[in-house]
Design a protein around this motif. Structure first.
Motif, PDB file in Angstrom:
ATOM      1  N   TYR A   1      14.335  12.362  -7.111  1.00 36.35           N
ATOM      2  CA  TYR A   1      14.263  10.915  -6.910  1.00 36.35           C
ATOM      3  C   TYR A   1      12.803  10.484  -6.797  1.00 36.35           C
ATOM      4  O   TYR A   1      11.975  11.208  -6.243  1.00 36.35           O
ATOM      5  N   TYR A   2      12.541   9.313  -7.335  1.00 35.24           N
ATOM      6  CA  TYR A   2      11.221   8.705  -7.233  1.00 35.24           C
ATOM      7  C   TYR A   2      11.350   7.611  -6.180  1.00 35.24           C
ATOM      8  O   TYR A   2      12.006   6.588  -6.416  1.00 35.24           O
ATOM      9  N   VAL A   3      10.763   7.844  -5.027  1.00 39.14           N
ATOM     10  CA  VAL A   3      11.043   7.003  -3.856  1.00 39.14           C
ATOM     11  C   VAL A   3       9.752   6.467  -3.247  1.00 39.14           C
ATOM     12  O   VAL A   3       8.709   7.126  -3.312  1.00 39.14           O
ATOM     13  N   ARG A   4       9.838   5.296  -2.661  1.00 41.10           N
ATOM     14  CA  ARG A   4       8.738   4.784  -1.841  1.00 41.10           C
ATOM     15  C   ARG A   4       8.591   5.713  -0.650  1.00 41.10           C
ATOM     16  O   ARG A   4       9.597   6.136  -0.068  1.00 41.10           O
ATOM     17  N   SER A   5       7.368   6.038  -0.279  1.00 31.47           N
ATOM     18  CA  SER A   5       7.186   7.049   0.769  1.00 31.47           C
ATOM     19  C   SER A   5       7.749   6.591   2.114  1.00 31.47           C
ATOM     20  O   SER A   5       8.275   7.398   2.873  1.00 31.47           O
ATOM     21  N   SER A   6       7.677   5.278   2.375  1.00 30.57           N
ATOM     22  CA  SER A   6       8.218   4.787   3.650  1.00 30.57           C
ATOM     23  C   SER A   6       9.729   4.993   3.696  1.00 30.57           C
ATOM     24  O   SER A   6      10.300   5.367   4.722  1.00 30.57           O
ATOM     25  N   LEU A   7      10.362   4.775   2.538  1.00 29.37           N
ATOM     26  CA  LEU A   7      11.812   4.971   2.449  1.00 29.37           C
ATOM     27  C   LEU A   7      12.161   6.445   2.602  1.00 29.37           C
ATOM     28  O   LEU A   7      13.142   6.802   3.267  1.00 29.37           O
TER      29      LEU A   7
ATOM     30  N   ASN B   1       0.814  -1.209   0.000  1.00 25.29           N
ATOM     31  CA  ASN B   1       0.000   0.000   0.000  1.00 25.29           C
ATOM     32  C   ASN B   1       0.853   1.269   0.000  1.00 25.29           C
ATOM     33  O   ASN B   1       0.343   2.366   0.125  1.00 25.29           O
ATOM     34  N   ASP B   2       2.140   1.052  -0.133  1.00 24.16           N
ATOM     35  CA  ASP B   2       3.069   2.171  -0.092  1.00 24.16           C
ATOM     36  C   ASP B   2       3.014   2.944  -1.398  1.00 24.16           C
ATOM     37  O   ASP B   2       3.245   2.373  -2.460  1.00 24.16           O
ATOM     38  N   ARG B   3       2.747   4.223  -1.316  1.00 24.62           N
ATOM     39  CA  ARG B   3       2.755   5.001  -2.546  1.00 24.62           C
ATOM     40  C   ARG B   3       4.143   5.584  -2.779  1.00 24.62           C
ATOM     41  O   ARG B   3       4.965   5.633  -1.865  1.00 24.62           O
ATOM     42  N   HIS B   4       4.393   6.021  -4.024  1.00 21.41           N
ATOM     43  CA  HIS B   4       5.694   6.584  -4.350  1.00 21.41           C
ATOM     44  C   HIS B   4       5.605   8.098  -4.360  1.00 21.41           C
ATOM     45  O   HIS B   4       4.568   8.667  -4.718  1.00 21.41           O
ATOM     46  N   VAL B   5       6.683   8.724  -3.978  1.00 28.37           N
ATOM     47  CA  VAL B   5       6.704  10.192  -3.939  1.00 28.37           C
ATOM     48  C   VAL B   5       7.961  10.698  -4.657  1.00 28.37           C
ATOM     49  O   VAL B   5       8.886   9.937  -4.920  1.00 28.37           O
ATOM     50  N   PHE B   6       7.931  11.980  -4.979  1.00 29.78           N
ATOM     51  CA  PHE B   6       9.098  12.607  -5.593  1.00 29.78           C
ATOM     52  C   PHE B   6       9.824  13.423  -4.532  1.00 29.78           C
ATOM     53  O   PHE B   6       9.198  14.183  -3.797  1.00 29.78           O
ATOM     54  N   ARG B   7      11.125  13.255  -4.467  1.00 33.36           N
ATOM     55  CA  ARG B   7      11.919  14.004  -3.497  1.00 33.36           C
ATOM     56  C   ARG B   7      13.106  14.635  -4.208  1.00 33.36           C
ATOM     57  O   ARG B   7      13.645  14.052  -5.153  1.00 33.36           O
ATOM     58  N   ILE B   8      13.487  15.808  -3.747  1.00 31.77           N
ATOM     59  CA  ILE B   8      14.632  16.489  -4.360  1.00 31.77           C
ATOM     60  C   ILE B   8      15.773  16.557  -3.358  1.00 31.77           C
ATOM     61  O   ILE B   8      15.572  16.868  -2.189  1.00 31.77           O
ATOM     62  N   GLN B   9      16.951  16.206  -3.815  1.00 36.96           N
ATOM     63  CA  GLN B   9      18.137  16.196  -2.959  1.00 36.96           C
ATOM     64  C   GLN B   9      19.324  16.617  -3.811  1.00 36.96           C
ATOM     65  O   GLN B   9      19.621  15.969  -4.817  1.00 36.96           O
ATOM     66  N   ASN B  10      19.958  17.716  -3.437  1.00 37.20           N
ATOM     67  CA  ASN B  10      21.082  18.257  -4.205  1.00 37.20           C
ATOM     68  C   ASN B  10      20.706  18.479  -5.667  1.00 37.20           C
ATOM     69  O   ASN B  10      21.422  18.072  -6.583  1.00 37.20           O
ATOM     70  N   SER B  11      19.554  19.050  -5.884  1.00 36.64           N
ATOM     71  CA  SER B  11      19.001  19.380  -7.206  1.00 36.64           C
ATOM     72  C   SER B  11      18.673  18.148  -8.057  1.00 36.64           C
ATOM     73  O   SER B  11      18.306  18.275  -9.208  1.00 36.64           O
ATOM     74  N   ARG B  12      18.839  16.959  -7.507  1.00 36.83           N
ATOM     75  CA  ARG B  12      18.420  15.745  -8.222  1.00 36.83           C
ATOM     76  C   ARG B  12      17.060  15.297  -7.710  1.00 36.83           C
ATOM     77  O   ARG B  12      16.799  15.376  -6.506  1.00 36.83           O
TER      78      ARG B  12
END
Lengths: 185, 185
Positions: A48-54, A35-46
């Motif tokens: 990432y498409y990440v699992r929200s739990s991660l 049931n984990d959805r994926h989210v977009f995160r920005i780190q050092n201008s990159r």
């Protein structure tokens, strides 16, 4: 690491929508195994498409210490544009709108950074307009990279065999060629 | 001998009063009152120094009614009041979906217009090609016609020469040999 702002999200989606069709919504609503959805995160201008739990776990790591997490989609330039990386291929390939299938004899020239010429095209999505993002696949449907069409499908039919049909933007050969710069800043 | 007391206070009057016996108590009282008055006066004068502080009130530009200069304020300096500081993140799925829907609609429109344009161009090209072909055909047919007519005329002449070889010698005689001509210029 932080979530994307309004404008950043729009820029990212505009870029992704070049290659994918309406099914891009599956990226946000994809709940296949858990049931984990994926989210977009920005780190050092990159981005990432990440699992929200991660992503939640990663908040415990300081920004300078966090190198990468999840799937890197690309990076924001200093002018605010977005550059897709080859690592985004796994994300966009299943949702691709237009595809070009390359014959086995054209795979190596493409993987070494060449454009796709007409002689190497095995199949081609119908009704593709000019300068449209396409995913380049092998004849066995393995995604090899992505690029931009040089001509529309109708015009390609009249093209000579050595004419360029698709400009390369990224190919999986970059994993070896740009090994040093692909993941590190 | 009076006991020597350590000098504790810096004021002269204080030390005097402590060292001397209470014989001149009236004087001392006077002094006290004077000093008390002085102190009171000093204390009173302190709030009197307040008003100049009041003058330091900072007026906003609006209150002063100063005409604004027509200058550019850098985007970093501009701070809209009442707004929260920092970036506004988009992390909830709904707002992301709305952005995605907007982007998708935009892209769809672009692709559609591209296709329409390509189709129109194709039609125009086709029409032009057909016109050129028709013109070519006309030209060729005209050429063929003239060729045929020339051939026919030639054949007729030949026929005529074959059928009337004896009857002709006389009309040929009056034909004079071509005159020699000289032209200037």
């Amino acid at each position: 690491m932080r979530p994307l702002t309004d404008t950043e999200t729009q820029t990212l989606f505009t870029k992704l929508a070049n290659y994918t069709g309406r099914s891009l919504t599956h990226l946000l609503t994809d709940t296949t195994s858990t049931n984990d959805r994926h989210v977009f995160r920005i780190q050092n201008s990159r981005v990432y498409y990440v699992r929200s739990s991660l992503a939640n776990l990663a908040t415990s790591i300081a920004r300078p210490n966090l190198l990468s997490l999840g799937t890197c989609l690309g990076k924001f330039t200093k002018t605010g544009k977005f550059r897709l990386h080859i690592t985004a291929l796994d994300v966009i390939a299943p949702h691709a709108r237009y595809k070009v299938w390359v014959k086995p004899n054209g795979e190596m020239p493409f993987l070494y950074g060449g454009n796709v010429v007409k002689a190497h095209v095995g199949r081609w999505s119908e009704d593709a307009p000019e300068h449209q993002g396409v995913v380049v696949c092998g004849m066995d449907d393995t995604p090899l990279g992505f690029g931009v069409t040089a001509r529309s499908t109708a015009e390609v039919k009249r093209l000579e065999p050595t004419g360029v049909t698709c400009f390369r933007q990224a190919d999986i050969g970059e994993y070896l060629r740009d090994e040093d710069t692909l993941f590190a800043t | 001998m009076a006991p020597i007391k350590p000098k504790t206070s810096s004021s002269k009057g204080g030390t005097k009063s402590s060292s001397k016996p209470s014989g001149n108590s009236a004087l001392k009282n006077k002094k006290r009152t004077a000093s008390a008055v002085g102190k009171a006066v000093q204390k009173k004068s302190a709030p009197k120094s307040g008003p100049p502080k009041k003058k330091k009130r900072i007026y906003t530009e609006k209150e002063l009614g100063v005409p604004t200069l027509n200058m550019i304020t850098p985007s970093g300096v501009q701070k809209p009041k009442g707004k929260k500081k920092g970036k506004v993140f988009v992390d909830d799925q709904e707002s992301m979906m709305t952005i995605l829907a907007m982007v998708n609609a935009d892209k769809e429109g672009q692709i559609e217009s591209k296709m329409m344009k390509a189709r129109q161009m194709e039609e125009i090209r086709e029409a032009r090609r057909k016109e050129a072909e028709a013109r070519q055909y006309d030209k060729r047919s005209k050429l063929e016609e003239t060729k045929d007519s020339l051939r026919k005329r030639h054949r007729r002449k030949e026929d005529a020469s074959i059928t009337e070889p004896d009857a002709d010698p006389q009309p040929e005689k009056p034909r004079r040999p071509s005159k020699k001509r000289v032209s200037f210029g």
